[in-house]
Write a protein that holds these residues in place. Structure first.
Motif, mmCIF file in Angstrom:
data_model
loop_
_atom_site.group_PDB
_atom_site.id
_atom_site.type_symbol
_atom_site.label_atom_id
_atom_site.label_comp_id
_atom_site.label_asym_id
_atom_site.label_seq_id
_atom_site.Cartn_x
_atom_site.Cartn_y
_atom_site.Cartn_z
ATOM 1 N N UNK A 39 -2.920 18.802 -0.054
ATOM 2 C CA UNK A 39 -2.019 17.670 -0.170
ATOM 3 C C UNK A 39 -0.594 18.204 -0.291
ATOM 4 N N UNK A 40 0.218 17.900 0.690
ATOM 5 C CA UNK A 40 1.601 18.386 0.692
ATOM 6 C C UNK A 40 2.463 17.490 -0.190
ATOM 7 N N UNK A 52 8.599 12.909 0.907
ATOM 8 C CA UNK A 52 8.387 13.826 2.027
ATOM 9 C C UNK A 52 6.890 14.105 2.186
ATOM 10 N N UNK A 53 6.406 14.120 3.422
ATOM 11 C CA UNK A 53 5.013 14.389 3.813
ATOM 12 C C UNK A 53 4.065 13.228 3.507
ATOM 13 N N UNK A 54 4.590 12.080 3.145
ATOM 14 C CA UNK A 54 3.776 10.895 2.909
ATOM 15 C C UNK A 54 4.189 9.824 3.912
ATOM 16 N N UNK A 55 3.212 9.089 4.439
ATOM 17 C CA UNK A 55 3.490 8.024 5.395
ATOM 18 C C UNK A 55 2.869 6.717 4.911
ATOM 19 N N UNK A 56 3.528 5.645 5.225
ATOM 20 C CA UNK A 56 3.024 4.314 4.931
ATOM 21 C C UNK A 56 2.025 3.920 6.016
ATOM 22 N N UNK A 66 6.714 1.805 0.492
ATOM 23 C CA UNK A 66 6.457 2.845 -0.499
ATOM 24 C C UNK A 66 7.788 3.467 -0.898
ATOM 25 N N UNK A 67 7.843 3.926 -2.134
ATOM 26 C CA UNK A 67 9.061 4.559 -2.629
ATOM 27 C C UNK A 67 8.722 5.431 -3.829
ATOM 28 N N UNK A 94 -1.249 4.601 1.782
ATOM 29 C CA UNK A 94 -0.425 5.766 2.059
ATOM 30 C C UNK A 94 -1.321 6.886 2.545
ATOM 31 N N UNK A 95 -0.755 7.766 3.357
ATOM 32 C CA UNK A 95 -1.492 8.901 3.885
ATOM 33 C C UNK A 95 -0.633 10.143 3.738
#
Length: 103
Positions: A39-40, A52-56, A66-67, A94-95
């Motif tokens: 998990x980054x 950073x490195x998380x996407x909705x 997301x925030x 989230x991914x």
């Protein structure tokens, strides 16, 4: 049920060429779940303003945002959490960039 172990008696012969068992572990399947090292930015410390490195993830009509949320610290060592706000029902989550895991 009684289990008897007779360590002084040979019950089966094993080839002297057999030294042990070798398995090849791929896909981190021995860990039995999400491998945290993949998990980054799992502590949200790479950037104080952006996750950073998380996407909705928004699918099946779902919408959200997301925030990073410093007002809800994860713990004393990780002073920021990731906030997910769902604005319309559907599939929202989230991914992580590397793990691909939905949270």
């Amino acid at each position: 049920m009684v289990l008897q172990i007779k360590a002084d008696q040979v019950a089966a012969h094993v080839s002297p060429m057999l030294y042990g068992l070798m398995t090849e572990e791929i896909n981190f399947s021995y860990d039995g779940g999400l491998y945290a090292e993949l998990v980054r930015n799992r502590s949200f410390k790479e950037d104080a303003k952006e996750p950073v490195h998380w996407q909705l993830v928004q699918e099946q009509g779902g919408t959200g945002a997301m925030s990073l949320d410093p007002s809800q610290p994860f713990n004393d060592a990780i002073p920021t959490s990731l906030k997910l706000t769902v604005t319309k029902a559907g599939r929202v989550g989230i991914a992580n960039e590397d793990s691909g895991a939905y949270r």
